[in-house]
Scaffold this motif. Structure first.
Motif, PDB file in Angstrom:
ATOM      1  N   GLU A  53      -6.145   1.950  -7.975  1.00 53.59           N
ATOM      2  CA  GLU A  53      -7.039   0.663  -8.277  1.00 53.59           C
ATOM      3  C   GLU A  53      -6.930  -0.374  -7.823  1.00 53.59           C
ATOM      4  OE1 GLU A  53      -6.025  -0.156 -12.579  1.00 53.59           O
ATOM      5  OE2 GLU A  53      -3.989  -0.825 -11.670  1.00 53.59           O
ATOM      6  N   ASP A  54      -6.031  -0.232  -6.626  1.00 51.77           N
ATOM      7  CA  ASP A  54      -5.605  -1.751  -5.439  1.00 51.77           C
ATOM      8  C   ASP A  54      -5.130  -1.019  -4.166  1.00 51.77           C
ATOM      9  OD1 ASP A  54      -4.774  -2.996  -7.693  1.00 51.77           O
ATOM     10  OD2 ASP A  54      -2.178  -2.989  -7.766  1.00 51.77           O
ATOM     11  N   PHE A  55      -5.829   0.596  -3.967  1.00 51.26           N
ATOM     12  CA  PHE A  55      -5.764   0.601  -2.056  1.00 51.26           C
ATOM     13  C   PHE A  55      -7.095  -0.184  -1.580  1.00 51.26           C
ATOM     14  CE2 PHE A  55      -5.798   5.287  -3.015  1.00 51.26           C
ATOM     15  CZ  PHE A  55      -4.186   5.628  -3.398  1.00 51.26           C
ATOM     16  N   LEU A 100      -8.027   7.176   3.532  1.00 51.37           N
ATOM     17  CA  LEU A 100      -8.188   5.150   3.919  1.00 51.37           C
ATOM     18  C   LEU A 100      -8.248   4.607   5.195  1.00 51.37           C
ATOM     19  CD1 LEU A 100     -10.193   3.403   2.081  1.00 51.37           C
ATOM     20  CD2 LEU A 100      -8.115   2.215   0.836  1.00 51.37           C
ATOM     21  N   GLY A 101      -6.968   5.678   5.529  1.00 54.83           N
ATOM     22  CA  GLY A 101      -5.860   5.180   6.316  1.00 54.83           C
ATOM     23  C   GLY A 101      -4.482   4.168   6.286  1.00 54.83           C
ATOM     24  N   LEU A 102      -4.110   4.453   4.609  1.00 57.62           N
ATOM     25  CA  LEU A 102      -2.968   3.811   4.500  1.00 57.62           C
ATOM     26  C   LEU A 102      -1.503   4.477   5.219  1.00 57.62           C
ATOM     27  CD1 LEU A 102      -3.366   2.913   0.644  1.00 57.62           C
ATOM     28  CD2 LEU A 102      -3.688   1.177   2.658  1.00 57.62           C
ATOM     29  N   HIS A 103      -0.031   3.861   5.524  1.00 57.10           N
ATOM     30  CA  HIS A 103       0.329   4.356   5.579  1.00 57.10           C
ATOM     31  C   HIS A 103       0.950   5.181   4.327  1.00 57.10           C
ATOM     32  CE1 HIS A 103      -0.242   2.710   9.733  1.00 57.10           C
ATOM     33  NE2 HIS A 103      -0.175   1.579   9.362  1.00 57.10           N
ATOM     34  N   VAL A 104       1.655   6.249   4.417  1.00 56.49           N
ATOM     35  CA  VAL A 104       2.375   6.881   2.707  1.00 56.49           C
ATOM     36  C   VAL A 104       4.111   7.407   4.303  1.00 56.49           C
ATOM     37  CG1 VAL A 104       0.059   6.905   2.322  1.00 56.49           C
ATOM     38  CG2 VAL A 104       1.417   9.049   3.911  1.00 56.49           C
TER      39      VAL A 104
END
Length: 330
Positions: free
Chosen positions: A153-155, A202-206
């Protein structure tokens, strides 16, 4: 579930992590956690010390009742901004370098647990408003650690941070059946893996916390988890075995017995048996990660407990891991 508003604002506070390389500050939105992880160390380091106040909220045994109470804190923008300003203005030379000048959500609870409807809105406010203020009013980094797919919900907000934010999930195993014994109310590990894949797309760093690995997780189980985790190309893979803290072993055994499940709690019978199990599991995981799965040393980050540096193990091995600084996107 016992849930009420905890009459104290949520603020950014310096943490006391040693050897974890997670963050310099913590932002905890609640007292207690709905996920009911039986191994959790939080009662020892946090809630047991609040026993007097917790009793006024209806909690008579903070350790035994862990997972049965959640008290969201209040949101006070001015108080939060004051704590944010203090963190922002802390000179870098006064910070532990392994904290990456980061605020962590959360260290004693989960920022994305499922709460009753009237409390869910409070939880969401506490998370999103804090993130917005950190994003617009500071240059601090943020580390999110959760076990819940609700983080999706906060991506959109995570994306705005770019390289300032690392999003992670705790995935000790991909065996949903086994996880249900140790983490009875947390979402299934396979759901967490799917959430990380969505974040990566989505391109987030994980990052991933393969922690704490259960004593029932053998080489095959750990290798399966590592294979799936490696495919995410995470910035860091953290790992630790279950450590003995307060009454967590009693909680694990009692819940397993209530389910009629047989698990390997014999390794906790004595301190020496536990040390042997923990040392062997750390060594096996490191070998699997680096030799079999080809995970680079700068990605793998083990968390050996300080009390394990005894016996035949070379203490320099521990010193290397204790002094390691986890990577951050450049």
């Amino acid at each position: 579930m016992i849930t009420k508003i905890w009459n104290r604002p949520a603020t950014i506070e310096p943490n006391n992590f040693k050897f974890k390389s997670l963050s310099n500050w913590s932002y905890n939105i609640a007292v207690g956690c709905e996920h009911a992880c039986r191994f959790c160390y939080v009662p020892e380091v946090s809630t047991n010390r609040m026993a007097g106040k917790l009793e006024t909220y209806g909690v008579t045994d903070p350790d035994a009742q862990w997972g049965e109470y959640v008290f969201p804190r209040t949101w006070d923008k001015s108080v939060f901004l004051n704590s944010l300003h203090k963190a922002q203005e802390t000179p870098v030379d006064q910070l532990a370098p392994d904290g990456n000048r980061a605020v962590m959500l959360c260290t004693t609870t989960d920022p994305y647990q499922v709460l009753p409807k009237d409390m869910q809105a409070q939880r969401r406010t506490l998370v999103r408003e804090a993130l917005r203020e950190i994003l617009d009013g500071s240059t601090l980094n943020v580390r999110i650690l959760t076990r819940s797919p609700l983080a999706r919900e906060d991506f959109d907000l995570f994306k705005c941070f770019g390289k300032r934010l690392l999003f992670g999930m705790s995935i000790p195993t991909l065996d949903n059946r086994l996880a249900k014994i140790y983490e009875p109310k947390a979402p299934a590990p396979t759901q967490r893996l799917a959430t990380l894949r969505a974040a990566k797309e989505l391109g987030l760093h994980v990052f991933v916390a393969v922690a704490p690995v259960y004593p029932d997780c053998d080489m095959v189980d750990m290798s399966r988890t590592l294979k799936a985790v490696k495919e995410l190309d995470p910035v860091t893979i953290f790992m630790e075995p279950i450590n003995i803290r307060a009454d967590n072993v009693k909680r694990i055994e009692a819940h397993a017995q209530s389910l009629g499940a047989k698990i390997n709690t014999e390794v906790f019978a004595t301190r020496e048996l536990w040390k042997r199990y923990a040392q062997e599991q750390l060594g096996a995981f490191q070998s699997l990660a680096q030799v079999y799965h080809g995970i680079p040393d700068n990605v793998l980050h083990l968390w050996p407990d300080k009390s394990l540096a005894t016996g035949h193990w070379d203490k320099s091995w521990f010193e290397i891991h204790w002094s390691k600084i986890s990577a951050w996107p450049k």
